[in-house]
Design a protein around this motif. Structure first.
Motif, PDB file in Angstrom:
ATOM      1  N   ASP A 251      -5.406  -2.034   5.431  1.00  0.00           N
ATOM      2  CA  ASP A 251      -6.140  -0.767   5.520  1.00  0.00           C
ATOM      3  C   ASP A 251      -7.579  -0.925   5.022  1.00  0.00           C
ATOM      4  O   ASP A 251      -7.816  -1.513   3.966  1.00  0.00           O
ATOM      5  N   ARG A 310       5.949  -4.500   2.527  1.00  0.00           N
ATOM      6  CA  ARG A 310       4.847  -3.648   2.060  1.00  0.00           C
ATOM      7  C   ARG A 310       4.822  -3.572   0.542  1.00  0.00           C
ATOM      8  O   ARG A 310       3.755  -3.655  -0.075  1.00  0.00           O
ATOM      9  N   ASP A 314       1.629  -5.049  -0.611  1.00  0.00           N
ATOM     10  CA  ASP A 314       0.736  -3.894  -0.705  1.00  0.00           C
ATOM     11  C   ASP A 314       0.382  -3.673  -2.177  1.00  0.00           C
ATOM     12  O   ASP A 314       0.933  -2.817  -2.852  1.00  0.00           O
ATOM     13  N   CYS A 315      -0.529  -4.495  -2.681  1.00  0.00           N
ATOM     14  CA  CYS A 315      -0.847  -4.453  -4.103  1.00  0.00           C
ATOM     15  C   CYS A 315      -2.194  -5.113  -4.320  1.00  0.00           C
ATOM     16  O   CYS A 315      -2.899  -5.430  -3.378  1.00  0.00           O
ATOM     17  N   TRP A 323      -5.896  -3.432  -2.232  1.00  0.00           N
ATOM     18  CA  TRP A 323      -5.708  -3.239  -0.799  1.00  0.00           C
ATOM     19  C   TRP A 323      -4.361  -2.582  -0.553  1.00  0.00           C
ATOM     20  O   TRP A 323      -3.472  -2.580  -1.405  1.00  0.00           O
ATOM     21  N   THR A 324      -4.209  -1.996   0.627  1.00  0.00           N
ATOM     22  CA  THR A 324      -2.932  -1.450   1.074  1.00  0.00           C
ATOM     23  C   THR A 324      -2.683  -1.914   2.500  1.00  0.00           C
ATOM     24  O   THR A 324      -3.601  -2.370   3.192  1.00  0.00           O
ATOM     25  N   SER A 326      -0.601  -1.181   6.371  1.00  0.00           N
ATOM     26  CA  SER A 326       0.129  -0.336   7.304  1.00  0.00           C
ATOM     27  C   SER A 326       0.946  -1.254   8.202  1.00  0.00           C
ATOM     28  O   SER A 326       0.435  -2.275   8.690  1.00  0.00           O
ATOM     29  N   THR A 359      -0.977   3.190   4.418  1.00  0.00           N
ATOM     30  CA  THR A 359      -0.050   2.795   3.337  1.00  0.00           C
ATOM     31  C   THR A 359       1.363   3.290   3.667  1.00  0.00           C
ATOM     32  O   THR A 359       2.025   3.940   2.869  1.00  0.00           O
TER      33      THR A 359
END
Length: 363
Positions: A251, A310, A314-315, A323-324, A326, A359
């Motif tokens: 993202d 994720r 996703d961290c 950052w995230t 999708s 996210t």
């Protein structure tokens, strides 16, 4: 009528062949210890033949032990060179044990039984065991560096000496009249097996280099995961109904590049790729380009697989911008004709996650 060459002629041919390969290996050995091992192996075989031919009738018992030890050592050095190629110690303790036993057993047999059929048979059986024990690690190799075929060929060529020695041993025990004729058989085997085996050894580094070149061409140079060329090359194998394709997008990655610099953005991509590669053993991870990744996984539940990835990736990491991700998850269906069909569905789902506020996961 065709007559077989005499033992002396065949011995000379084996000496010339082994000396030639020893020279080749030593010439190629600059900075590469495995070539030196193979060179010493060919040289040791040459030395055993020379010593045996020149002093066959005048050596004391310990002299024959020396020849047998050198002969076994020549085979052990083949395996030692392959082990050095793998970056481990050339000689394992058990290999030295094989050399010592091969040197001692025939000599003890001759002392106990005297010169004759029994001691000759024990010598042949000992050499058969030596060949087999040192060849098996190569013949059953499971190397994953592109060299499994030449390793196995070299091993099986060495194993082919086993029936040769066994035939000589049987002749020594039950058909002594055939023993002189069969004495030439090991040297005849040399003319085919020795050259072919050494060519297989030369093939090992070449095969490894080819594998590395192929991997380089199919790897993303930044992250080390597979690239689009690898995806195309493996598309048919990956298109298995029931597997799940996860299309992953970072993202607002452009904002990371603009605000933190492209070097920071590259480190983020490397960190994400590292996490993706730590997934299930059957995962196939591809960097499609930019900040997009594709993961083909054998997971049963698309939503759960995507959510696990994720949560892992996703961290943020120390020293890197946050950052995230999708993720769009699509199952491979029986009617899919190409991996592009699956990617297109996953792509649509991934962009739906963007519309939901990023996210997120949509499957």
């Amino acid at each position: 009528m065709f007559d077989l060459p005499d033992v002396s002629t065949l011995r000379q041919c084996s000496i010339l062949c082994s000396a030639s390969y020893a020279a080749v290996f030593f010439v190629m050995s600059a900075g590469q210890s495995w070539y030196r091992c193979w060179g010493w192996g060919a040289g040791a075989y040459c030395a055993s033949l020379v010593i045996g031919g020149l002093f066959e009738n005048i050596l004391p018992p310990w002299g024959y032990a020396l020849i047998d030890g050198i002969l076994c050592l020549s085979m052990a050095l083949v395996l030692a060179g392959v082990r050095r190629f793998d970056g481990v110690r050339g000689f394992a303790p058990w290999m030295w044990g094989v050399v010592v036993v091969t040197a001692i057993v025939p000599t003890v047999a001759e002392i106990v039984f005297g010169a004759g059929g029994v001691s000759s048979a024990i010598w042949s059986l000992t050499m058969a065991v030596c060949s087999f024990s040192l060849a098996v690690p190569l013949a059953v190799s499971r190397a994953t560096d592109g060299t499994v075929r030449p390793r196995r060929i070299a091993g099986w060529l060495l194993i082919l000496y086993v029936p040769v020695y066994l035939a000589v041993a049987v002749a020594d025990l039950i058909a002594p009249r055939l023993a002189p004729a069969l004495e030439a058989v090991p040297f005849l085997a040399d003319q085919l097996l020795f050259g072919a085996g050494n060519l297989a050894l030369l093939w090992i580094p070449a095969s490894h280099s080819q594998q590395r070149l192929r991997d380089t061409a199919l790897r993303d140079p930044l992250t080390g995961v597979w690239n689009r060329a690898a995806l195309a090359a493996n598309a048919a194998a990956l298109l298995v109904p029931g597997r799940v394709a996860l299309l992953i997008d970072v993202d607002r990655f452009k904002a990371i590049n603009d605000q933190q610099g492209h070097a920071a953005g590259d480190r983020v991509l490397v960190a994400i790729a590292t996490v993706l590669q730590q997934g299930a053993g059957g995962d196939f991870v591809v960097r499609l380009g930019g900040d997009e990744f594709l993961v083909i996984t054998t997971a049963d539940d698309p939503v759960r697989a995507a959510e696990q990835i994720r949560l892992r990736a996703d961290c943020s990491e120390a020293g890197l911008p946050a950052w995230t991700l999708s993720i769009g998850a699509a199952r491979i269906e029986p009617g899919d004709r190409s991996i592009d069909d699956v990617m297109q569905r996953a792509d649509l789902l991934m962009y739906r996650t963007k519309a939901l506020g990023r996210t997120a996961v949509v499957a």
